[in-house]
Design an enzyme around this catalytic site. Sequence first.
Site, PDB file in Angstrom:
ATOM      1  N   TYR A  46      25.149 -40.367  -1.623  1.00  0.00           N
ATOM      2  CA  TYR A  46      25.204 -38.908  -1.518  1.00  0.00           C
ATOM      3  C   TYR A  46      23.768 -38.353  -1.588  1.00  0.00           C
ATOM      4  O   TYR A  46      22.963 -38.815  -2.405  1.00  0.00           O
ATOM      5  CB  TYR A  46      26.073 -38.366  -2.653  1.00  0.00           C
ATOM      6  N   ASP A  77      29.557 -45.794  -8.259  1.00  0.00           N
ATOM      7  CA  ASP A  77      30.069 -44.438  -8.023  1.00  0.00           C
ATOM      8  C   ASP A  77      31.365 -44.602  -7.237  1.00  0.00           C
ATOM      9  O   ASP A  77      31.358 -44.957  -6.065  1.00  0.00           O
ATOM     10  CB  ASP A  77      29.011 -43.642  -7.240  1.00  0.00           C
ATOM     11  N   LYS A 127      35.920 -34.098  -6.906  1.00  0.00           N
ATOM     12  CA  LYS A 127      36.525 -34.569  -5.666  1.00  0.00           C
ATOM     13  C   LYS A 127      37.997 -34.950  -5.880  1.00  0.00           C
ATOM     14  O   LYS A 127      38.766 -34.118  -6.321  1.00  0.00           O
ATOM     15  CB  LYS A 127      35.661 -35.692  -5.103  1.00  0.00           C
TER      16      LYS A 127
HETATM   17  O1  P1T Z   1      28.707 -32.435  -6.764  1.00  0.00           O
HETATM   18  P1  P1T Z   1      28.750 -33.239  -8.023  1.00  0.00           P
HETATM   19  O2  P1T Z   1      30.023 -33.076  -8.794  1.00  0.00           O
HETATM   20  O3  P1T Z   1      27.532 -33.060  -8.872  1.00  0.00           O
HETATM   21  O4  P1T Z   1      28.778 -34.783  -7.588  1.00  0.00           O
HETATM   22  C1  P1T Z   1      27.720 -35.405  -6.916  1.00  0.00           C
HETATM   23  C2  P1T Z   1      28.249 -36.542  -6.084  1.00  0.00           C
HETATM   24  C3  P1T Z   1      28.129 -37.833  -6.563  1.00  0.00           C
HETATM   25  N1  P1T Z   1      28.601 -38.896  -5.877  1.00  0.00           N
HETATM   26  C4  P1T Z   1      29.206 -38.742  -4.683  1.00  0.00           C
HETATM   27  C5  P1T Z   1      29.701 -39.940  -3.943  1.00  0.00           C
HETATM   28  C6  P1T Z   1      29.362 -37.462  -4.147  1.00  0.00           C
HETATM   29  O5  P1T Z   1      29.984 -37.340  -2.975  1.00  0.00           O
HETATM   30  C7  P1T Z   1      28.870 -36.332  -4.861  1.00  0.00           C
HETATM   31  C8  P1T Z   1      28.971 -34.955  -4.317  1.00  0.00           C
HETATM   32  N2  P1T Z   1      29.177 -34.918  -2.943  1.00  0.00           N
HETATM   33  C9  P1T Z   1      29.314 -33.781  -2.187  1.00  0.00           C
HETATM   34  C10 P1T Z   1      29.234 -32.540  -2.675  1.00  0.00           C
HETATM   35  C11 P1T Z   1      29.540 -34.030  -0.757  1.00  0.00           C
HETATM   36  O6  P1T Z   1      29.980 -33.116  -0.033  1.00  0.00           O
HETATM   37  O7  P1T Z   1      29.311 -35.174  -0.323  1.00  0.00           O
END
Ligand code: P1T
Length: 387
Positions: free
Chosen positions: A102, A174, A199
Amino acid sequence: MQQRLRPDTLAIHAGQEPDPTHRAVMQPIVLASTFAQDEPGKPTAFEYSRSGNPTRQALEACLAALEGGTHGFAFGSGSAAALTLLHTLKPGDHVVSGDDVYGGTFRLLDKVLKPMGVTTSFVDLRDLSQLDQALRPETRWVWMETPTNPMLKLFDIQAIAERCRARGVPLAVDNTFASPVLQQPLALGAAVVMHSTTKYINGHSDVVGGALVTSDTALAERIGFLQNAIGAVPSPMDCYLVLRGIKTLPVRVRHQSASAAELARRLEGRRGVRRVNYPGLASHPDHALAQRQMSLPGAMLSVDLDADLDAARRFLSALRIFTLAESLGGVESLAEHPALMTHASIPKETRDALGIGDGLVRLSVGLEDVEDLAADLEGAFRAAGLG
Ligand code: P1T
Protein backbone atom coordinates in the site's frame (compact mmCIF):
# COMPACT_ATOMS: atom_id res chain seq x y z
CA MET A 1 -11.84 -30.01 26.96
CA GLN A 2 -12.79 -26.62 25.51
CA GLN A 3 -14.49 -26.93 22.10
CA ARG A 4 -12.39 -25.36 19.33
CA LEU A 5 -14.72 -22.88 17.64
CA ARG A 6 -14.72 -22.19 13.92
CA PRO A 7 -14.33 -18.69 12.39
CA ASP A 8 -18.06 -18.05 11.76
CA THR A 9 -18.77 -18.68 15.44
CA LEU A 10 -15.75 -16.75 16.68
CA ALA A 11 -16.74 -13.74 14.55
CA ILE A 12 -19.98 -13.48 16.52
CA HIS A 13 -18.92 -14.53 20.02
CA ALA A 14 -15.16 -14.27 20.61
CA GLY A 15 -14.36 -11.79 23.37
CA GLN A 16 -18.04 -10.98 23.89
CA GLU A 17 -19.61 -12.45 27.00
CA PRO A 18 -23.02 -10.96 27.90
CA ASP A 19 -22.34 -7.90 30.06
CA PRO A 20 -22.36 -8.95 33.76
CA THR A 21 -24.43 -5.96 34.98
CA HIS A 22 -27.39 -5.99 32.58
CA ARG A 23 -26.84 -9.23 30.62
CA ALA A 24 -26.81 -7.10 27.46
CA VAL A 25 -26.12 -9.34 24.48
CA MET A 26 -24.27 -6.63 22.57
CA GLN A 27 -20.97 -5.32 23.92
CA PRO A 28 -21.50 -2.08 25.89
CA ILE A 29 -19.72 1.01 24.57
CA VAL A 30 -17.71 2.16 27.59
CA LEU A 31 -16.83 5.73 26.74
CA ALA A 32 -15.13 6.52 30.06
CA SER A 33 -11.61 7.82 29.65
CA THR A 34 -10.68 6.80 33.19
CA PHE A 35 -11.69 4.26 35.85
CA ALA A 36 -12.14 4.73 39.61
CA GLN A 37 -9.51 3.27 41.93
CA ASP A 38 -10.17 2.14 45.51
CA GLU A 39 -6.64 2.93 46.64
CA PRO A 40 -3.98 5.12 45.02
CA GLY A 41 -1.99 3.18 42.42
CA LYS A 42 -4.22 0.09 42.71
CA PRO A 43 -6.40 0.10 39.60
CA THR A 44 -8.89 -2.73 39.08
CA ALA A 45 -9.25 -4.23 35.58
CA PHE A 46 -8.93 -0.88 33.81
CA GLU A 47 -7.08 2.28 34.72
CA TYR A 48 -7.15 4.75 31.84
CA SER A 49 -8.63 4.18 28.38
CA ARG A 50 -5.37 4.66 26.46
CA SER A 51 -3.88 1.70 28.29
CA GLY A 52 -7.06 -0.37 28.19
CA ASN A 53 -10.81 -0.13 27.74
CA PRO A 54 -13.53 -2.79 28.04
CA THR A 55 -14.97 -2.25 24.55
CA ARG A 56 -11.50 -2.26 23.01
CA GLN A 57 -10.56 -5.34 25.02
CA ALA A 58 -13.53 -7.22 23.56
CA LEU A 59 -12.48 -6.22 20.03
CA GLU A 60 -8.86 -7.19 20.69
CA ALA A 61 -9.90 -10.61 22.01
CA CYS A 62 -12.12 -11.16 18.98
CA LEU A 63 -9.37 -10.17 16.52
CA ALA A 64 -6.87 -12.45 18.28
CA ALA A 65 -9.31 -15.37 18.13
CA LEU A 66 -10.02 -14.85 14.43
CA GLU A 67 -6.32 -14.83 13.56
CA GLY A 68 -5.63 -17.82 15.80
CA GLY A 69 -3.36 -15.67 18.00
CA THR A 70 -3.20 -15.12 21.74
CA HIS A 71 -2.77 -11.33 21.87
CA GLY A 72 -4.71 -8.72 19.89
CA PHE A 73 -4.13 -4.97 19.80
CA ALA A 74 -6.42 -2.38 18.23
CA PHE A 75 -5.27 0.95 16.80
CA GLY A 76 -6.73 4.13 15.38
CA SER A 77 -5.78 3.13 11.81
CA GLY A 78 -3.90 0.45 9.89
CA SER A 79 -1.05 2.90 9.49
CA ALA A 80 -0.98 3.46 13.27
CA ALA A 81 -0.78 -0.32 13.78
CA ALA A 82 2.10 -0.56 11.30
CA LEU A 83 3.97 2.39 12.79
CA THR A 84 3.54 1.08 16.33
CA LEU A 85 5.06 -2.25 15.28
CA LEU A 86 7.88 -0.45 13.47
CA HIS A 87 8.65 1.41 16.70
CA THR A 88 10.23 -1.85 17.89
CA LEU A 89 13.12 -0.66 15.66
CA LYS A 90 15.98 1.69 16.41
CA PRO A 91 18.33 3.72 14.19
CA GLY A 92 20.61 1.43 12.19
CA ASP A 93 18.03 -1.35 11.93
CA HIS A 94 16.88 -2.66 8.56
CA VAL A 95 13.60 -3.97 7.14
CA VAL A 96 13.03 -6.20 4.14
CA SER A 97 9.65 -5.43 2.60
CA GLY A 98 7.74 -7.00 -0.24
CA ASP A 99 8.04 -4.75 -3.28
CA ASP A 100 4.30 -4.19 -3.74
CA VAL A 101 2.71 -2.56 -0.69
CA TYR A 102 0.00 0.00 0.00
CA GLY A 103 1.33 3.47 -0.92
CA GLY A 104 0.87 4.67 2.66
CA THR A 105 3.00 1.81 3.97
CA PHE A 106 5.73 2.65 1.45
CA ARG A 107 5.47 6.28 2.58
CA LEU A 108 5.81 5.23 6.22
CA LEU A 109 8.96 3.21 5.50
CA ASP A 110 10.46 5.72 3.07
CA LYS A 111 9.45 9.10 4.49
CA VAL A 112 9.02 8.45 8.22
CA LEU A 113 11.32 5.55 9.15
CA LYS A 114 14.21 6.31 6.77
CA PRO A 115 14.88 9.81 8.16
CA MET A 116 14.96 8.18 11.60
CA GLY A 117 17.76 5.85 10.48
CA VAL A 118 15.76 2.71 9.68
CA THR A 119 16.28 1.58 6.09
CA THR A 120 14.15 -0.74 3.98
CA SER A 121 14.97 -2.98 1.00
CA PHE A 122 11.94 -3.61 -1.23
CA VAL A 123 12.18 -6.98 -2.97
CA ASP A 124 9.97 -9.37 -4.90
CA LEU A 125 9.45 -12.05 -2.26
CA ARG A 126 8.16 -14.52 -4.85
CA ASP A 127 11.84 -15.12 -5.48
CA LEU A 128 13.31 -16.46 -2.24
CA SER A 129 16.86 -15.82 -3.42
CA GLN A 130 16.00 -12.10 -3.42
CA LEU A 131 14.97 -12.46 0.23
CA ASP A 132 18.22 -14.25 1.08
CA GLN A 133 20.25 -11.53 -0.62
CA ALA A 134 18.34 -8.71 1.06
CA LEU A 135 18.64 -10.06 4.62
CA ARG A 136 21.44 -8.39 6.58
CA PRO A 137 22.76 -8.88 10.12
CA GLU A 138 20.82 -5.74 11.09
CA THR A 139 17.53 -6.84 9.51
CA ARG A 140 14.87 -6.82 12.24
CA TRP A 141 11.63 -7.37 10.31
CA VAL A 142 10.48 -8.90 7.08
CA TRP A 143 7.27 -7.16 6.11
CA MET A 144 4.82 -8.16 3.43
CA GLU A 145 1.29 -8.00 2.16
CA THR A 146 -0.25 -11.00 0.47
CA PRO A 147 -2.22 -10.60 -1.74
CA THR A 148 -0.44 -7.34 -2.46
CA ASN A 149 -1.99 -3.94 -3.01
CA PRO A 150 -2.64 -3.23 -5.88
CA MET A 151 -1.03 -5.93 -8.09
CA LEU A 152 -2.57 -8.91 -6.26
CA LYS A 153 0.74 -10.79 -6.15
CA LEU A 154 0.97 -13.63 -3.65
CA PHE A 155 3.91 -14.44 -1.42
CA ASP A 156 4.38 -17.86 0.14
CA ILE A 157 3.95 -17.17 3.87
CA GLN A 158 5.11 -20.60 5.02
CA ALA A 159 8.25 -20.68 2.85
CA ILE A 160 9.18 -17.10 3.74
CA ALA A 161 8.51 -17.65 7.45
CA GLU A 162 10.80 -20.70 7.41
CA ARG A 163 13.57 -18.72 5.71
CA CYS A 164 13.10 -15.90 8.21
CA ARG A 165 13.18 -18.24 11.17
CA ALA A 166 16.44 -19.78 9.96
CA ARG A 167 17.93 -16.27 9.93
CA GLY A 168 16.33 -15.23 13.24
CA VAL A 169 14.21 -12.48 11.69
CA PRO A 170 10.48 -12.26 12.46
CA LEU A 171 7.92 -12.04 9.66
CA ALA A 172 5.05 -9.52 9.75
CA VAL A 173 2.14 -10.09 7.37
CA ASP A 174 -0.37 -7.40 6.46
CA ASN A 175 -3.45 -9.60 6.06
CA THR A 176 -5.79 -6.76 5.07
CA PHE A 177 -6.65 -7.99 1.55
CA ALA A 178 -7.37 -11.59 2.58
CA SER A 179 -8.90 -11.09 6.04
CA PRO A 180 -8.57 -13.89 8.59
CA VAL A 181 -11.49 -15.64 6.91
CA LEU A 182 -9.35 -16.52 3.88
CA GLN A 183 -5.87 -16.76 5.32
CA GLN A 184 -4.26 -17.10 8.76
CA PRO A 185 -0.58 -16.13 8.60
CA LEU A 186 0.25 -17.01 12.23
CA ALA A 187 -0.54 -20.67 11.57
CA LEU A 188 1.88 -20.50 8.62
CA GLY A 189 4.73 -19.17 10.75
CA ALA A 190 4.35 -15.37 10.75
CA ALA A 191 5.30 -13.68 14.03
CA VAL A 192 2.65 -11.00 13.77
CA VAL A 193 -0.37 -10.16 11.63
CA MET A 194 -1.34 -6.60 10.86
CA HIS A 195 -4.68 -5.29 9.59
CA SER A 196 -6.25 -2.15 8.39
CA THR A 197 -9.57 -2.95 10.08
CA THR A 198 -10.93 -0.05 8.01
CA LYS A 199 -11.37 -2.67 5.27
CA TYR A 200 -12.99 -6.13 5.38
CA ILE A 201 -12.90 -6.50 9.16
CA ASN A 202 -15.18 -3.53 9.77
CA GLY A 203 -16.65 -3.84 6.31
CA HIS A 204 -19.00 -0.86 6.29
CA SER A 205 -16.73 2.07 5.35
CA ASP A 206 -17.55 3.94 8.55
CA VAL A 207 -14.45 3.36 10.70
CA VAL A 208 -10.72 3.89 10.24
CA GLY A 209 -8.89 1.35 12.38
CA GLY A 210 -6.01 -1.07 12.61
CA ALA A 211 -4.84 -4.16 14.45
CA LEU A 212 -1.87 -6.32 15.35
CA VAL A 213 -2.17 -9.95 16.48
CA THR A 214 0.58 -12.24 17.72
CA SER A 215 1.11 -15.38 19.78
CA ASP A 216 4.63 -14.37 20.79
CA THR A 217 4.43 -13.33 24.45
CA ALA A 218 7.60 -11.20 24.43
CA LEU A 219 6.51 -9.39 21.26
CA ALA A 220 3.02 -8.92 22.70
CA GLU A 221 4.50 -7.31 25.78
CA ARG A 222 6.50 -4.92 23.64
CA ILE A 223 3.51 -4.07 21.43
CA GLY A 224 1.33 -3.52 24.50
CA PHE A 225 3.94 -1.14 25.91
CA LEU A 226 4.18 0.75 22.60
CA GLN A 227 0.39 0.84 22.15
CA ASN A 228 0.07 2.64 25.47
CA ALA A 229 3.22 4.74 25.18
CA ILE A 230 2.48 5.99 21.65
CA GLY A 231 -1.26 6.15 22.20
CA ALA A 232 -2.58 5.65 18.65
CA VAL A 233 -5.63 3.85 20.06
CA PRO A 234 -9.16 3.69 18.64
CA SER A 235 -12.19 5.18 20.36
CA PRO A 236 -14.59 2.82 22.19
CA MET A 237 -17.30 3.83 19.71
CA ASP A 238 -15.12 2.74 16.79
CA CYS A 239 -14.24 -0.49 18.60
CA TYR A 240 -17.94 -1.21 18.96
CA LEU A 241 -18.59 -0.55 15.28
CA VAL A 242 -15.75 -2.86 14.24
CA LEU A 243 -17.02 -5.60 16.57
CA ARG A 244 -20.44 -5.20 15.02
CA GLY A 245 -18.97 -5.39 11.51
CA ILE A 246 -16.96 -8.52 12.33
CA LYS A 247 -20.13 -10.50 13.05
CA THR A 248 -20.86 -10.70 9.32
CA LEU A 249 -17.22 -10.83 8.16
CA PRO A 250 -17.17 -14.49 7.06
CA VAL A 251 -20.49 -14.21 5.21
CA ARG A 252 -19.49 -10.95 3.51
CA VAL A 253 -16.06 -12.13 2.45
CA ARG A 254 -17.28 -15.40 0.96
CA HIS A 255 -20.05 -13.68 -1.01
CA GLN A 256 -17.79 -10.86 -2.17
CA SER A 257 -15.11 -13.34 -3.22
CA ALA A 258 -17.61 -15.29 -5.33
CA SER A 259 -18.74 -12.08 -7.08
CA ALA A 260 -15.14 -10.97 -7.68
CA ALA A 261 -14.31 -14.37 -9.20
CA GLU A 262 -17.27 -14.02 -11.56
CA LEU A 263 -16.29 -10.48 -12.63
CA ALA A 264 -12.64 -11.48 -13.07
CA ARG A 265 -13.69 -14.36 -15.30
CA ARG A 266 -15.83 -12.05 -17.45
CA LEU A 267 -13.19 -9.33 -17.67
CA GLU A 268 -10.37 -11.66 -18.67
CA GLY A 269 -10.00 -11.65 -22.42
CA ARG A 270 -12.56 -8.87 -22.90
CA ARG A 271 -11.82 -6.24 -25.50
CA GLY A 272 -10.22 -3.21 -23.82
CA VAL A 273 -8.55 -5.35 -21.11
CA ARG A 274 -4.84 -6.11 -21.23
CA ARG A 275 -4.70 -8.16 -18.07
CA VAL A 276 -6.74 -9.08 -15.01
CA ASN A 277 -4.84 -9.53 -11.76
CA TYR A 278 -6.91 -11.92 -9.67
CA PRO A 279 -5.44 -14.91 -7.79
CA GLY A 280 -8.51 -17.02 -8.56
CA LEU A 281 -7.82 -17.04 -12.30
CA ALA A 282 -5.86 -20.01 -13.65
CA SER A 283 -3.80 -17.47 -15.63
CA HIS A 284 -2.56 -15.80 -12.42
CA PRO A 285 1.13 -16.67 -11.91
CA ASP A 286 0.49 -17.47 -8.22
CA HIS A 287 -2.77 -19.36 -8.76
CA ALA A 288 -1.41 -22.64 -7.32
CA LEU A 289 -0.18 -20.82 -4.22
CA ALA A 290 -3.56 -19.09 -3.87
CA GLN A 291 -5.26 -22.47 -3.83
CA ARG A 292 -2.89 -23.70 -1.14
CA GLN A 293 -2.63 -20.60 1.02
CA MET A 294 -6.10 -19.05 0.81
CA SER A 295 -9.48 -20.69 1.29
CA LEU A 296 -10.90 -18.41 -1.46
CA PRO A 297 -9.15 -15.89 -3.76
CA GLY A 298 -10.78 -12.82 -2.21
CA ALA A 299 -12.74 -9.85 -3.50
CA MET A 300 -9.97 -7.56 -4.77
CA LEU A 301 -8.82 -7.40 -8.35
CA SER A 302 -6.93 -4.99 -10.53
CA VAL A 303 -7.47 -4.62 -14.22
CA ASP A 304 -4.94 -3.26 -16.67
CA LEU A 305 -7.11 -1.51 -19.23
CA ASP A 306 -5.84 -1.16 -22.76
CA ALA A 307 -6.20 2.56 -22.17
CA ASP A 308 -4.24 5.77 -21.79
CA LEU A 309 -4.72 7.96 -18.74
CA ASP A 310 -7.66 9.84 -20.28
CA ALA A 311 -9.55 6.68 -21.18
CA ALA A 312 -8.88 5.23 -17.70
CA ARG A 313 -10.24 8.45 -16.17
CA ARG A 314 -13.36 8.24 -18.39
CA PHE A 315 -13.84 4.61 -17.37
CA LEU A 316 -13.69 5.40 -13.67
CA SER A 317 -15.87 8.51 -13.91
CA ALA A 318 -18.56 6.61 -15.84
CA LEU A 319 -19.08 3.95 -13.14
CA ARG A 320 -22.40 4.33 -11.34
CA ILE A 321 -22.53 1.48 -8.82
CA PHE A 322 -18.79 1.14 -8.18
CA THR A 323 -17.96 4.32 -6.26
CA LEU A 324 -14.76 6.07 -7.33
CA ALA A 325 -12.98 6.22 -3.98
CA GLU A 326 -9.90 5.10 -2.08
CA SER A 327 -10.24 2.20 0.38
CA LEU A 328 -11.65 -1.28 -0.05
CA GLY A 329 -13.33 -4.16 1.68
CA GLY A 330 -16.71 -2.56 2.38
CA VAL A 331 -20.16 -3.79 1.43
CA GLU A 332 -20.22 -1.23 -1.38
CA SER A 333 -18.08 -1.77 -4.47
CA LEU A 334 -15.28 0.74 -4.95
CA ALA A 335 -13.03 1.52 -7.90
CA GLU A 336 -9.86 3.60 -7.96
CA HIS A 337 -6.78 4.49 -9.97
CA PRO A 338 -3.69 3.39 -7.96
CA ALA A 339 -1.17 5.56 -9.86
CA LEU A 340 -3.21 8.72 -9.23
CA MET A 341 -4.72 7.78 -5.87
CA THR A 342 -3.62 5.10 -3.37
CA HIS A 343 -0.08 4.63 -4.73
CA ALA A 344 0.73 8.19 -5.81
CA SER A 345 3.40 8.44 -3.08
CA ILE A 346 5.44 5.69 -4.79
CA PRO A 347 8.00 7.02 -7.32
CA LYS A 348 6.84 6.64 -10.93
CA GLU A 349 9.75 4.42 -11.95
CA THR A 350 8.96 2.01 -9.09
CA ARG A 351 5.27 2.05 -10.05
CA ASP A 352 6.14 1.36 -13.69
CA ALA A 353 8.42 -1.53 -12.72
CA LEU A 354 5.58 -3.06 -10.67
CA GLY A 355 3.01 -2.60 -13.44
CA ILE A 356 1.08 0.24 -11.76
CA GLY A 357 0.54 2.16 -14.98
CA ASP A 358 -1.93 4.66 -16.44
CA GLY A 359 -4.39 1.92 -17.43
CA LEU A 360 -4.48 0.10 -14.09
CA VAL A 361 -7.73 0.33 -12.14
CA ARG A 362 -8.38 -1.47 -8.86
CA LEU A 363 -11.78 -2.90 -7.99
CA SER A 364 -13.06 -3.78 -4.54
CA VAL A 365 -16.09 -5.96 -5.13
CA GLY A 366 -18.92 -5.42 -2.67
CA LEU A 367 -22.19 -7.13 -1.87
CA GLU A 368 -24.35 -5.69 -4.64
CA ASP A 369 -25.90 -8.04 -7.21
CA VAL A 370 -23.07 -9.27 -9.41
CA GLU A 371 -25.14 -8.77 -12.59
CA ASP A 372 -25.61 -5.09 -11.73
CA LEU A 373 -21.88 -4.78 -11.13
CA ALA A 374 -21.08 -6.47 -14.43
CA ALA A 375 -23.50 -4.14 -16.26
CA ASP A 376 -21.91 -1.14 -14.54
CA LEU A 377 -18.46 -2.18 -15.80
CA GLU A 378 -19.85 -2.72 -19.31
CA GLY A 379 -21.30 0.80 -19.30
CA ALA A 380 -17.93 2.20 -18.26
CA PHE A 381 -16.12 0.33 -21.05
CA ARG A 382 -18.52 1.90 -23.57
CA ALA A 383 -18.24 5.39 -22.06
CA ALA A 384 -14.45 5.17 -22.15
CA GLY A 385 -14.48 4.13 -25.80
CA LEU A 386 -12.97 0.77 -24.91
CA GLY A 387 -15.46 -1.33 -26.87
O1 P1T B 1 -5.92 3.39 5.93
P1 P1T B 1 -5.39 2.68 7.13
O2 P1T B 1 -6.46 2.10 8.00
O3 P1T B 1 -4.39 3.48 7.89
O4 P1T B 1 -4.62 1.38 6.59
C1 P1T B 1 -3.46 1.45 5.80
C2 P1T B 1 -3.37 0.23 4.93
C3 P1T B 1 -2.51 -0.79 5.31
N1 P1T B 1 -2.39 -1.93 4.59
C4 P1T B 1 -3.10 -2.11 3.46
C5 P1T B 1 -2.93 -3.38 2.68
C6 P1T B 1 -3.98 -1.12 3.03
O5 P1T B 1 -4.68 -1.35 1.92
C7 P1T B 1 -4.12 0.08 3.78
C8 P1T B 1 -5.01 1.18 3.34
N2 P1T B 1 -5.34 1.12 1.99
C9 P1T B 1 -6.15 2.01 1.33
C10 P1T B 1 -6.71 3.08 1.89
C11 P1T B 1 -6.35 1.70 -0.10
O6 P1T B 1 -7.28 2.23 -0.72
O7 P1T B 1 -5.57 0.88 -0.62
